[in-house]
Design a protein around this motif. Sequence first.
Motif, PDB file in Angstrom:
ATOM      1  N   ALA A  34       1.858  13.422  -8.062  1.00 19.31           N
ATOM      2  CA  ALA A  34       1.481  14.752  -8.541  1.00 19.31           C
ATOM      3  C   ALA A  34       0.932  15.605  -7.395  1.00 19.31           C
ATOM      4  O   ALA A  34       1.280  16.788  -7.268  1.00 19.31           O
ATOM      5  N   LEU A  35       0.085  15.004  -6.555  1.00 19.92           N
ATOM      6  CA  LEU A  35      -0.434  15.722  -5.389  1.00 19.92           C
ATOM      7  C   LEU A  35       0.708  16.163  -4.468  1.00 19.92           C
ATOM      8  O   LEU A  35       0.730  17.304  -4.000  1.00 19.92           O
ATOM      9  N   LEU A  36       1.644  15.254  -4.225  1.00 18.30           N
ATOM     10  CA  LEU A  36       2.791  15.592  -3.374  1.00 18.30           C
ATOM     11  C   LEU A  36       3.628  16.710  -3.985  1.00 18.30           C
ATOM     12  O   LEU A  36       4.048  17.636  -3.282  1.00 18.30           O
ATOM     13  N   ARG A  37       3.884  16.634  -5.294  1.00 19.06           N
ATOM     14  CA  ARG A  37       4.669  17.667  -5.981  1.00 19.06           C
ATOM     15  C   ARG A  37       4.039  19.044  -5.794  1.00 19.06           C
ATOM     16  O   ARG A  37       4.720  20.017  -5.455  1.00 19.06           O
ATOM     17  N   ASN A  38       2.730  19.110  -6.029  1.00 18.51           N
ATOM     18  CA  ASN A  38       2.015  20.385  -5.880  1.00 18.51           C
ATOM     19  C   ASN A  38       2.067  20.882  -4.438  1.00 18.51           C
ATOM     20  O   ASN A  38       2.286  22.068  -4.185  1.00 18.51           O
ATOM     21  N   TRP A  39       1.850  19.974  -3.497  1.00 13.60           N
ATOM     22  CA  TRP A  39       1.878  20.355  -2.084  1.00 13.60           C
ATOM     23  C   TRP A  39       3.273  20.821  -1.681  1.00 13.60           C
ATOM     24  O   TRP A  39       3.413  21.834  -0.986  1.00 13.60           O
TER      25      TRP A  39
ATOM     26  N   ARG B 289       0.811  -1.217   0.000  1.00 15.61           N
ATOM     27  CA  ARG B 289       0.000   0.000   0.000  1.00 15.61           C
ATOM     28  C   ARG B 289       0.847   1.270   0.000  1.00 15.61           C
ATOM     29  O   ARG B 289       0.356   2.354  -0.288  1.00 15.61           O
ATOM     30  N   SER B 290       2.127   1.158   0.304  1.00 19.33           N
ATOM     31  CA  SER B 290       2.998   2.334   0.365  1.00 19.33           C
ATOM     32  C   SER B 290       3.544   2.756  -0.994  1.00 19.33           C
ATOM     33  O   SER B 290       4.172   3.803  -1.110  1.00 19.33           O
ATOM     34  N   VAL B 291       3.296   1.967  -2.025  1.00 18.74           N
ATOM     35  CA  VAL B 291       3.731   2.330  -3.376  1.00 18.74           C
ATOM     36  C   VAL B 291       2.903   3.530  -3.826  1.00 18.74           C
ATOM     37  O   VAL B 291       1.676   3.506  -3.759  1.00 18.74           O
ATOM     38  N   LEU B 292       3.590   4.578  -4.272  1.00 15.40           N
ATOM     39  CA  LEU B 292       2.905   5.800  -4.671  1.00 15.40           C
ATOM     40  C   LEU B 292       2.461   5.734  -6.120  1.00 15.40           C
ATOM     41  O   LEU B 292       3.230   5.376  -7.006  1.00 15.40           O
ATOM     42  N   SER B 293       1.202   6.106  -6.347  1.00 22.64           N
ATOM     43  CA  SER B 293       0.687   6.175  -7.712  1.00 22.64           C
ATOM     44  C   SER B 293       1.155   7.483  -8.347  1.00 22.64           C
ATOM     45  O   SER B 293       1.619   8.400  -7.654  1.00 22.64           O
ATOM     46  N   SER B 294       1.007   7.600  -9.642  1.00 19.48           N
ATOM     47  CA  SER B 294       1.400   8.838 -10.319  1.00 19.48           C
ATOM     48  C   SER B 294       0.520  10.004  -9.852  1.00 19.48           C
ATOM     49  O   SER B 294       0.992  11.139  -9.746  1.00 19.48           O
ATOM     50  N   GLU B 295      -0.744   9.740  -9.526  1.00 19.05           N
ATOM     51  CA  GLU B 295      -1.632  10.784  -9.012  1.00 19.05           C
ATOM     52  C   GLU B 295      -1.157  11.266  -7.639  1.00 19.05           C
ATOM     53  O   GLU B 295      -1.165  12.464  -7.361  1.00 19.05           O
ATOM     54  N   GLU B 296      -0.757  10.328  -6.788  1.00 18.85           N
ATOM     55  CA  GLU B 296      -0.262  10.707  -5.467  1.00 18.85           C
ATOM     56  C   GLU B 296       1.038  11.502  -5.578  1.00 18.85           C
ATOM     57  O   GLU B 296       1.234  12.484  -4.854  1.00 18.85           O
TER      58      GLU B 296
END
Length: 161
Positions: A143-148, A134-141
């Motif tokens: 992108a959210l992290l990058r923006n944050w 579950r800790s594998v980051l999706s491309s959407e996650e």
Amino acid sequence: MVSTKCTRSVKKILLRLFAILILIQFIQPVRNHGAQVVLNDISNVIAVPDNIRGILKKACYDCHSEETVYPWYANIQPLNWFLNNHIQKGKSELNFSEFRMYSTRKQQNKLSAIENSFNDNSMPLSSYTIVHRRSVLSSEEKALLRNWIQSSKDSLIRKNF
């Protein structure tokens, strides 16, 4: 005759190893638990929306905060020693629970390092994601992290001017 002696020696060695394995179960390192969000937590420095906090908790917090959620095998030595060592190393690199203690420049650098580490897939560690899928980051996650991260670095700059 030689075979019997050899078998006895092997049995003695195995029995001693088993006894050592049992004894080391009583030597447990201190658990990494902070039941509450501490004053120095990242969320008390910059805004961390719930969705970002969820991503950080599932992919980062076990090794990079005081909020480790231990798996079942953490009760078995020497696995627990290995985990404890791994957690201590992770927290020495970045500790979200102590983020306020970092200088503003270090906070910005840590945010950049977080972004770099998930961009180059060096974090979360592959040895961690094998067991914690579950800790594998999706491309959407990502992108959210990058923006944050970008908005957080910008807010840190604004705070200091």
